[in-house]
Design an enzyme around this catalytic site. Sequence first.
Site, PDB file in Angstrom:
ATOM      1  N   HIS A 289      25.408  82.698  37.446  1.00 24.73           N
ATOM      2  CA  HIS A 289      25.147  82.355  36.042  1.00 24.73           C
ATOM      3  C   HIS A 289      24.473  81.003  35.832  1.00 24.73           C
ATOM      4  O   HIS A 289      24.149  80.646  34.696  1.00 24.73           O
ATOM      5  CB  HIS A 289      26.459  82.368  35.236  1.00 24.73           C
TER       6      HIS A 289
HETATM    7  C1  UD1 Z   1      28.507  77.251  30.428  1.00 19.91           C
HETATM    8  C2  UD1 Z   1      28.524  75.857  31.040  1.00 19.91           C
HETATM    9  C3  UD1 Z   1      28.618  75.955  32.551  1.00 19.91           C
HETATM   10  C4  UD1 Z   1      29.777  76.826  32.972  1.00 19.91           C
HETATM   11  C5  UD1 Z   1      29.712  78.165  32.284  1.00 19.91           C
HETATM   12  C6  UD1 Z   1      30.937  78.959  32.602  1.00 19.91           C
HETATM   13  C7  UD1 Z   1      27.247  74.130  29.835  1.00 19.91           C
HETATM   14  C8  UD1 Z   1      25.999  73.330  29.835  1.00 19.91           C
HETATM   15  N1  UD1 Z   1      27.304  75.134  30.728  1.00 19.91           N
HETATM   16  O1  UD1 Z   1      27.322  77.895  30.868  1.00 19.91           O
HETATM   17  O2  UD1 Z   1      28.827  74.663  33.095  1.00 19.91           O
HETATM   18  O3  UD1 Z   1      29.724  77.012  34.375  1.00 19.91           O
HETATM   19  O4  UD1 Z   1      29.652  77.963  30.859  1.00 19.91           O
HETATM   20  O5  UD1 Z   1      30.767  80.310  32.438  1.00 19.91           O
HETATM   21  O6  UD1 Z   1      28.146  73.876  29.068  1.00 19.91           O
HETATM   22  N2  UD1 Z   1      26.600  83.972  25.761  1.00 19.91           N
HETATM   23  C9  UD1 Z   1      27.038  85.121  25.182  1.00 19.91           C
HETATM   24  N3  UD1 Z   1      28.355  85.218  24.877  1.00 19.91           N
HETATM   25  C10 UD1 Z   1      29.252  84.237  25.111  1.00 19.91           C
HETATM   26  C11 UD1 Z   1      28.787  83.051  25.700  1.00 19.91           C
HETATM   27  C12 UD1 Z   1      27.452  82.930  26.018  1.00 19.91           C
HETATM   28  O7  UD1 Z   1      26.277  86.045  24.945  1.00 19.91           O
HETATM   29  O8  UD1 Z   1      30.458  84.401  24.813  1.00 19.91           O
HETATM   30  C13 UD1 Z   1      25.162  83.877  26.143  1.00 19.91           C
HETATM   31  C14 UD1 Z   1      24.273  83.283  25.045  1.00 19.91           C
HETATM   32  O9  UD1 Z   1      23.041  83.943  25.090  1.00 19.91           O
HETATM   33  C15 UD1 Z   1      24.089  81.850  25.509  1.00 19.91           C
HETATM   34  C16 UD1 Z   1      24.139  81.982  27.043  1.00 19.91           C
HETATM   35  O10 UD1 Z   1      25.053  83.036  27.296  1.00 19.91           O
HETATM   36  O11 UD1 Z   1      22.893  81.283  25.051  1.00 19.91           O
HETATM   37  C17 UD1 Z   1      24.574  80.724  27.740  1.00 19.91           C
HETATM   38  O12 UD1 Z   1      25.824  80.271  27.222  1.00 19.91           O
HETATM   39  P1  UD1 Z   1      26.208  78.702  27.250  1.00 19.91           P
HETATM   40  O13 UD1 Z   1      27.571  78.538  26.721  1.00 19.91           O
HETATM   41  O14 UD1 Z   1      25.124  77.888  26.630  1.00 19.91           O
HETATM   42  O15 UD1 Z   1      26.155  78.339  28.778  1.00 19.91           O
HETATM   43  P2  UD1 Z   1      26.743  79.114  30.043  1.00 19.91           P
HETATM   44  O16 UD1 Z   1      25.604  79.629  30.847  1.00 19.91           O
HETATM   45  O17 UD1 Z   1      27.792  80.047  29.629  1.00 19.91           O
HETATM   46  N1  UDP Z   2      35.851  84.628  36.593  1.00 22.60           N
HETATM   47  C1  UDP Z   2      36.465  85.601  35.818  1.00 22.60           C
HETATM   48  N2  UDP Z   2      35.753  86.728  35.521  1.00 22.60           N
HETATM   49  C2  UDP Z   2      34.486  86.937  35.964  1.00 22.60           C
HETATM   50  C3  UDP Z   2      33.872  85.925  36.753  1.00 22.60           C
HETATM   51  C4  UDP Z   2      34.582  84.777  37.045  1.00 22.60           C
HETATM   52  O1  UDP Z   2      37.622  85.450  35.419  1.00 22.60           O
HETATM   53  O2  UDP Z   2      33.920  87.983  35.651  1.00 22.60           O
HETATM   54  C5  UDP Z   2      36.609  83.409  36.895  1.00 22.60           C
HETATM   55  C6  UDP Z   2      36.569  82.930  38.313  1.00 22.60           C
HETATM   56  O3  UDP Z   2      37.528  83.606  39.131  1.00 22.60           O
HETATM   57  C7  UDP Z   2      36.882  81.446  38.145  1.00 22.60           C
HETATM   58  C8  UDP Z   2      36.192  81.108  36.832  1.00 22.60           C
HETATM   59  O4  UDP Z   2      36.000  82.345  36.167  1.00 22.60           O
HETATM   60  O5  UDP Z   2      38.264  81.235  37.972  1.00 22.60           O
HETATM   61  C9  UDP Z   2      34.879  80.432  37.098  1.00 22.60           C
HETATM   62  O6  UDP Z   2      34.150  80.339  35.907  1.00 22.60           O
HETATM   63  P1  UDP Z   2      32.570  80.290  35.872  1.00 22.60           P
HETATM   64  O7  UDP Z   2      32.009  80.835  37.132  1.00 22.60           O
HETATM   65  O8  UDP Z   2      32.163  80.903  34.597  1.00 22.60           O
HETATM   66  O9  UDP Z   2      32.271  78.731  35.721  1.00 22.60           O
HETATM   67  P2  UDP Z   2      32.167  77.524  36.774  1.00 22.60           P
HETATM   68  O10 UDP Z   2      33.388  77.487  37.600  1.00 22.60           O
HETATM   69  O11 UDP Z   2      30.920  77.696  37.562  1.00 22.60           O
HETATM   70  O12 UDP Z   2      32.024  76.348  35.856  1.00 22.60           O
END
Ligand code: UD1
Ligand code: UDP
Length: 364
Positions: free
Chosen positions: A202
């Site tokens: 992601h």
């Molecule tokens: C965010 C965090 C990242 C973390 C990740 C965990 C920042 C800069 N990034 O990244 O550090 O590892 O969360 O998963 O804060 N979206 C949906 N539904 C949701 C959430 C997001 O559709 O419930 C889509 C939207 O199109 C959005 C995109 O995902 O624009 C990215 O979401 P965003 O919260 O900006 O960043 P993540 O990639 O989730």
């Molecule tokens: N995770 C989850 N469901 C998924 C993918 C990941 O519960 O479909 C859990 C994973 O086991 C870990 C956490 O989400 O505990 C990690 O989150 P993510 O990868 O979104 O963010 P990061 O750790 O990179 O910030």
Amino acid sequence: MTCISFVVGTRPQHIKLASLIRAFNSLGLEYNIIHTGQHYDYEMDGIFFEELGLPEPIAYLGVGSGSHGEQAGKIIIRIEKAYKEHHTRLAIIPGDTNSALASGLAAIKLGINVAHVEAGLRSRQPFMAEEINRVLLDHLSTLLFPPTTYAYMNLLKEGIDFSKVFLVGDVMYDNIVLFKNYIDKAVLPECVDGEYIYMTCHRAENVDYPDRLGSIVRAVESIARVYGYKIVFPVHPRTCKRLIKYGLLDRLSNNKSICMLKPVSYFTSLKLIKNAVVTLTDSGGVQKESFILGTPVVTMRSTTEWIETVEYGWNTLVGCSTHRIVKAVGYFINNKPESIDPAKFYGEGKASHRIARIIKDFLE
Ligand code: UD1
Ligand code: UDP
């Protein structure tokens, strides 16, 4: 009166809350939860509150998705009001997301103390969004809780006063200890019927560029073809949107060896990691969970914040090159690293209790 607010907003922050609130409950510490709303889909949000028994947030800021500036700006404006309304004296903020930095900034401007859980992690990539967030948050925090010795040393090297820094261990390791039985009992998705590779992906650096995402897609196809394993891949919403945009989704969903899923629950994710032959990921949390659960991990990044996973041979950093991903997965299919006790790196499952105790003393 409650004066402690936990601030969360994204999947990994919800997860980190689980062991923390249990430790706070056991010491009789009162707290409330403020949810920024950065993640909002049920599979990225509500599922964790249900599965991990997290209390209902006292305030939901509903900021949703947007550019970094939009997200941070909305959080700062909305959380100020929530802090004031709920008389927050200490904001406890886990992780390194936009929600983490913006809520920390708003707090310190109001004279509210900030405690950063998971302080001191560094990727040494100055333009990575999470690196910017965590460096700034660390430098404005009153209490810092690094999860590893490496993270602790980073903070001291950056000149942060050591009296504010407490090497406590990792709250996500606490979770694995705490929920061991639930993980073993978790229900696996129907498509899991034999040996498989578990995949998550992601990072903006990987999925927001068509050439990089294309390279990863080719690697996944090759792994399935060359090694004959199924790939179990819960797809983050950001990645799903990019796969559609770059015309790559059908290639994966039409491939019978690739089991694409909506994001799964935490217990399911951990069981999938534990039972996998190899994990392929760019997630911070998943790298570490693989190491802890004894599954070798190939990381589609060029650096990691969890250095010990690489040093002890359980994690290989490969970036997004097709060739390097396929080769590293092949290596781990044939070679299991030497087993190691992860407790010594992450605080023996006591990080949350240490944090609760330090905060109790601080407030008294
Ligand atoms: C965010 C965090 C990242 C973390 C990740 C965990 C920042 C800069 N990034 O990244 O550090 O590892 O969360 O998963 O804060 N979206 C949906 N539904 C949701 C959430 C997001 O559709 O419930 C889509 C939207 O199109 C959005 C995109 O995902 O624009 C990215 O979401 P965003 O919260 O900006 O960043 P993540 O990639 O989730
Ligand atoms: N995770 C989850 N469901 C998924 C993918 C990941 O519960 O479909 C859990 C994973 O086991 C870990 C956490 O989400 O505990 C990690 O989150 P993510 O990868 O979104 O963010 P990061 O750790 O990179 O910030």
